[in-house]
Design an enzyme around this catalytic site. Sequence first.
Site, PDB file in Angstrom:
ATOM      1  N   HIS A  79       0.866  -1.185   0.000  1.00 39.32           N
ATOM      2  CA  HIS A  79       0.000   0.000   0.000  1.00 39.32           C
ATOM      3  C   HIS A  79       0.900   1.231   0.000  1.00 39.32           C
ATOM      4  O   HIS A  79       1.119   1.851   1.039  1.00 39.32           O
ATOM      5  CB  HIS A  79      -0.932  -0.042   1.208  1.00 39.32           C
ATOM      6  CG  HIS A  79      -1.913  -1.170   1.156  1.00 39.32           C
ATOM      7  ND1 HIS A  79      -3.157  -1.054   0.575  1.00 39.32           N
ATOM      8  CD2 HIS A  79      -1.810  -2.468   1.572  1.00 39.32           C
ATOM      9  CE1 HIS A  79      -3.789  -2.212   0.652  1.00 39.32           C
ATOM     10  NE2 HIS A  79      -2.999  -3.092   1.254  1.00 39.32           N
ATOM     11  N   GLY A  85      -8.228   2.456   7.283  1.00 40.97           N
ATOM     12  CA  GLY A  85      -9.476   3.194   7.208  1.00 40.97           C
ATOM     13  C   GLY A  85     -10.701   2.411   7.606  1.00 40.97           C
ATOM     14  O   GLY A  85     -11.816   2.947   7.578  1.00 40.97           O
ATOM     15  N   GLU A  86     -10.540   1.147   8.024  1.00 39.02           N
ATOM     16  CA  GLU A  86     -11.707   0.332   8.365  1.00 39.02           C
ATOM     17  C   GLU A  86     -12.370   0.729   9.677  1.00 39.02           C
ATOM     18  O   GLU A  86     -13.471   0.261   9.959  1.00 39.02           O
ATOM     19  CB  GLU A  86     -11.315  -1.152   8.446  1.00 39.02           C
ATOM     20  CG  GLU A  86     -11.112  -1.832   7.104  1.00 39.02           C
ATOM     21  CD  GLU A  86      -9.671  -1.836   6.656  1.00 39.02           C
ATOM     22  OE1 GLU A  86      -9.306  -2.681   5.841  1.00 39.02           O
ATOM     23  OE2 GLU A  86      -8.897  -0.980   7.146  1.00 39.02           O
ATOM     24  N   ARG A 179     -15.801  -7.209   3.629  1.00 35.41           N
ATOM     25  CA  ARG A 179     -15.470  -5.863   3.154  1.00 35.41           C
ATOM     26  C   ARG A 179     -15.550  -5.746   1.639  1.00 35.41           C
ATOM     27  O   ARG A 179     -15.404  -4.649   1.092  1.00 35.41           O
ATOM     28  CB  ARG A 179     -14.063  -5.475   3.612  1.00 35.41           C
ATOM     29  CG  ARG A 179     -13.905  -5.304   5.103  1.00 35.41           C
ATOM     30  CD  ARG A 179     -12.452  -5.193   5.496  1.00 35.41           C
ATOM     31  NE  ARG A 179     -11.758  -6.466   5.337  1.00 35.41           N
ATOM     32  CZ  ARG A 179     -10.447  -6.633   5.511  1.00 35.41           C
ATOM     33  NH1 ARG A 179      -9.689  -5.588   5.816  1.00 35.41           N
ATOM     34  NH2 ARG A 179      -9.911  -7.820   5.365  1.00 35.41           N
ATOM     35  N   HIS A 240      -2.982 -13.547   0.345  1.00 36.82           N
ATOM     36  CA  HIS A 240      -3.384 -13.820   1.734  1.00 36.82           C
ATOM     37  C   HIS A 240      -3.851 -15.272   1.889  1.00 36.82           C
ATOM     38  O   HIS A 240      -4.666 -15.571   2.783  1.00 36.82           O
ATOM     39  CB  HIS A 240      -4.506 -12.890   2.207  1.00 36.82           C
ATOM     40  CG  HIS A 240      -4.304 -11.432   1.922  1.00 36.82           C
ATOM     41  ND1 HIS A 240      -3.074 -10.827   1.981  1.00 36.82           N
ATOM     42  CD2 HIS A 240      -5.200 -10.459   1.576  1.00 36.82           C
ATOM     43  CE1 HIS A 240      -3.220  -9.535   1.684  1.00 36.82           C
ATOM     44  NE2 HIS A 240      -4.491  -9.294   1.439  1.00 36.82           N
ATOM     45  N   ARG A 243      -4.033 -17.273   5.324  1.00 36.68           N
ATOM     46  CA  ARG A 243      -4.762 -16.723   6.465  1.00 36.68           C
ATOM     47  C   ARG A 243      -5.652 -17.768   7.127  1.00 36.68           C
ATOM     48  O   ARG A 243      -6.074 -17.584   8.269  1.00 36.68           O
ATOM     49  CB  ARG A 243      -5.574 -15.503   6.046  1.00 36.68           C
ATOM     50  CG  ARG A 243      -6.766 -15.783   5.165  1.00 36.68           C
ATOM     51  CD  ARG A 243      -7.423 -14.470   4.708  1.00 36.68           C
ATOM     52  NE  ARG A 243      -7.649 -13.592   5.848  1.00 36.68           N
ATOM     53  CZ  ARG A 243      -7.667 -12.253   5.739  1.00 36.68           C
ATOM     54  NH1 ARG A 243      -7.465 -11.675   4.564  1.00 36.68           N
ATOM     55  NH2 ARG A 243      -7.901 -11.511   6.803  1.00 36.68           N
ATOM     56  N   ASP A 299       2.304  -6.932   2.376  1.00 35.67           N
ATOM     57  CA  ASP A 299       1.158  -6.067   2.717  1.00 35.67           C
ATOM     58  C   ASP A 299       1.634  -4.800   3.426  1.00 35.67           C
ATOM     59  O   ASP A 299       0.924  -4.235   4.266  1.00 35.67           O
ATOM     60  CB  ASP A 299       0.134  -6.810   3.569  1.00 35.67           C
ATOM     61  CG  ASP A 299      -1.295  -6.307   3.349  1.00 35.67           C
ATOM     62  OD1 ASP A 299      -1.467  -5.308   2.632  1.00 35.67           O
ATOM     63  OD2 ASP A 299      -2.225  -6.908   3.903  1.00 35.67           O
TER      64      ASP A 299
END
Length: 402
Positions: A79, A85-86, A179, A240, A243, A299
């Site tokens: 990023h 921002g969640e 999300r 990911h 996970r 990430d």
Amino acid sequence: MTLAAGAAHAGAMTAPLLLLRNADVHAPEALGHRHLLVGGGKVLWMGLEDPGLPAALGAEAIDLEGRRLVPGFIDGHVHVSGGGGEAGYATRVPAPLLSRYTTAGVTTVVGLLGTDDTTRGPAELLSHVYALREQGLGAWGYCGGCQVAPAALTGWVRGGLVFVEPLLGVGELAISDHRSSQPTLDELLRIAADAHVAGLMTGKAGIVHLHLGDGARGLDLVRRALDASELPPRVFQPTHVNRRKALFDEAIDLARRGCHVDITAFPVEEGEDAWPAHEALLRYLDSGAPPERVSISSDAGGCLPCFDAHGRVCGMDVGHSGALLETLDALLARGLPLERALPAFTSNVADLLRLPGKGRVAVGGDADLLVLAEDGRVHHLLAGGVPHVRDGAVVRRGMFER
């Protein structure tokens, strides 16, 4: 601008002429003792015997004293403009600074947008990609973010990939996650088709980099896309995938079908239903799945949230590129030979993303070189032939770094 032109670092024109003596080269394959001549941002020569250059050339000699020299890492999920921002505006993560990459051994990054592709957009993403290039890193990006339809400067995925040079594919498009925008099979196929055709037109990767959440559907949508279309499996790259342990098993099966899968170097707690990145790579390699179809990314700059049963954030961490070196150290401590570990950080990423000159130590290739200290940290780092770290100290910093 061509893809090859975009590969040039801003500092390449002033890159010094350097003679790197007594390196233990892993290219990523083990080459053993070598000397290297670096200039103009490229590896100009590599050989067994010291070339004894005339003083008139003005080359600076650096004795690496047998230290391991490897390709600079390619961090394929970053990023670059910040993530998060969640849990409100205050949880937007700032953009990582230059030395956060270089002290982690990273010479190339691929930037993307995440959950918040509303207040952060493609113009901001590209501005950070260009800024990193100006500061000497290799930098590219993805069109879009977690949502459908992907954000694109041209208003059209295919147009964005065709006309905007740094954009290599679409990502990180979210599936199996609360999300996400809950894409349908038809929506995924349309986006993947645009990415694939744009890749054919430009010679770019043309992939869809897929964020995988914790949802029980896992990789079902990707399997259905492969079954329902003529698209090559390489177009779909889930990330990911470590996970959840069951999700990782699904990812290995997809790799056998031809997809490339990406492991994330995030922290994993004892007893958690997930695999740490080093454990995931070991299990992948032991599975017999194609070793060239796996990579590890950090990430970096993204938030690493945990959610309660109602989808509310109950904790948050931030990814960092240093997790790549930590993962490499853990792999070596488990006995994996360096030449088997390195492709997931270097050549596999370069091949999938079609980045010529990256991911390998080779004559004519980019002088993106990482020299590892005895303790596994960065001893020297050259990006485009320009020193960023020397003797463990940062010698080139970003514009706003003190």
